[in-house]
Design an enzyme around this catalytic site. Sequence first.
Site, PDB file in Angstrom:
ATOM      1  N   SER A  42       0.832  -1.256   0.136  1.00  0.00           N
ATOM      2  CA  SER A  42      -0.059  -0.240  -0.004  1.00  0.00           C
ATOM      3  C   SER A  42       0.935   1.188  -0.169  1.00  0.00           C
ATOM      4  O   SER A  42       2.042   1.221   0.060  1.00  0.00           O
ATOM      5  CB  SER A  42      -1.002   0.036   1.145  1.00  0.00           C
ATOM      6  OG  SER A  42      -0.024   0.140   2.422  1.00  0.00           O
ATOM      7  N   SER A 164      12.392   9.912   6.429  1.00  0.00           N
ATOM      8  CA  SER A 164      11.155  10.460   6.796  1.00  0.00           C
ATOM      9  C   SER A 164      11.694  11.841   7.124  1.00  0.00           C
ATOM     10  O   SER A 164      12.960  11.876   7.965  1.00  0.00           O
ATOM     11  CB  SER A 164      10.343   9.943   7.686  1.00  0.00           C
ATOM     12  OG  SER A 164       9.630  10.974   8.415  1.00  0.00           O
ATOM     13  N   TYR A 190      10.009   5.937  15.536  1.00  0.00           N
ATOM     14  CA  TYR A 190      10.299   6.072  14.236  1.00  0.00           C
ATOM     15  C   TYR A 190      11.119   7.172  13.545  1.00  0.00           C
ATOM     16  O   TYR A 190      11.940   6.818  12.631  1.00  0.00           O
ATOM     17  CB  TYR A 190       8.701   6.304  13.584  1.00  0.00           C
ATOM     18  CG  TYR A 190       8.508   6.147  11.998  1.00  0.00           C
ATOM     19  CD1 TYR A 190       8.156   5.229  11.484  1.00  0.00           C
ATOM     20  CD2 TYR A 190       8.802   7.536  11.202  1.00  0.00           C
ATOM     21  CE1 TYR A 190       7.650   5.323   9.972  1.00  0.00           C
ATOM     22  CE2 TYR A 190       8.717   7.603  10.060  1.00  0.00           C
ATOM     23  CZ  TYR A 190       8.157   6.362   9.387  1.00  0.00           C
ATOM     24  OH  TYR A 190       7.901   6.510   7.792  1.00  0.00           O
ATOM     25  N   LYS A 194      14.752   6.743  11.442  1.00  0.00           N
ATOM     26  CA  LYS A 194      14.951   7.245   9.991  1.00  0.00           C
ATOM     27  C   LYS A 194      16.124   8.029  10.125  1.00  0.00           C
ATOM     28  O   LYS A 194      16.768   8.085   9.222  1.00  0.00           O
ATOM     29  CB  LYS A 194      13.752   7.958   9.804  1.00  0.00           C
ATOM     30  CG  LYS A 194      12.469   7.159   9.630  1.00  0.00           C
ATOM     31  CD  LYS A 194      12.439   6.082   8.184  1.00  0.00           C
ATOM     32  CE  LYS A 194      11.418   5.246   8.280  1.00  0.00           C
ATOM     33  NZ  LYS A 194      11.443   4.548   6.995  1.00  0.00           N
ATOM     34  N   THR A 225      -1.129   8.313   3.109  1.00  0.00           N
ATOM     35  CA  THR A 225      -0.977   7.114   2.913  1.00  0.00           C
ATOM     36  C   THR A 225      -2.048   6.322   4.005  1.00  0.00           C
ATOM     37  O   THR A 225      -1.995   7.006   5.099  1.00  0.00           O
ATOM     38  CB  THR A 225       0.221   6.486   3.064  1.00  0.00           C
ATOM     39  OG1 THR A 225       0.828   6.778   4.401  1.00  0.00           O
ATOM     40  CG2 THR A 225       1.376   7.320   1.999  1.00  0.00           C
TER      41      THR A 225
END
Length: 308
Positions: A42, A164, A190, A194, A225
Amino acid sequence: MLDCSVVLGYSRVGHLLRRRTWPAVAPDALRGRVALVTGASSGLGEATAAGLARLGAAVVLVVRDLGRGEAALARVRAAVPAASLRTARCDLADFASVREFAAGESRVDIVVHNAGVLPPERAESVDGHETTLATHVLGPLLMTELLLPALRASADARVILMSSGGMYTQSLAAADPEYRTGRYRGATAYARTKRMQVELTPLLAERWRADGVAVHSLHPGWADTPGLSASLPAFRRLAGPLLRTPAEGADTAVWLASTRPGPEPGRFWHDRRERPRHLLPGTRPEPDEVKSLLRYCLAATGLSVTAE
């Protein structure tokens, strides 16, 4: 100026303004090339797979869930009817799964490491590593090393790490890569990992230079997303129409895979332009800290630490 504003640079506005000056990529730029895209069920991964397929690549959608992967493959095939596509299962956070997957791939030209997770609380992989570290850093490192025989056979091998913009808020957690201390927050974990991807990019580019493998990292801006919707619903509601489409977010990854000649390895990119790795005071690590992190990651995955 767009980047300093953040909202304009990372949003759809930045993409729309910048793309007006971009030269076109040849429509068959990736003809005869084989590309692997992780996290392709996805969002940015699916959009990256579609973008590479449009340029003629044979694309492998690497996914944890084959059912979701086949659904994504059907959507990509509907968008690019002539594409050469297949799915393959691999959980980047599971080293046994990574080894099994890599053993089955004999020809690879491009690897886009896009798979990502943003857990609500701290969890560990089956190998005992914090989930975001395992998924964003350790798994991609192990997969690339195991794919080196296939990548060496390519005339122009490229490995691309999807980072990111959130990494700008974090310094390098070289002393605590597993996030064992302090209050755990999924969004922080996260962003920390990154940041690790971006800081390790130059060292990995040197590590694999003799193998003929170029390494790049990028950030996609703010893209709408399913992962964003599930992990940061409040931000999605706030940003609304400013969010990029997945295809807009994936554009730089597709460009890094296809532009010729290839960009200089070891750099960090956004909207087809090299960007600084550090914007905020106190986020620039010492070189020894980055080397220490690489040594940790190599040891954690059972890889040789002799070449850095």
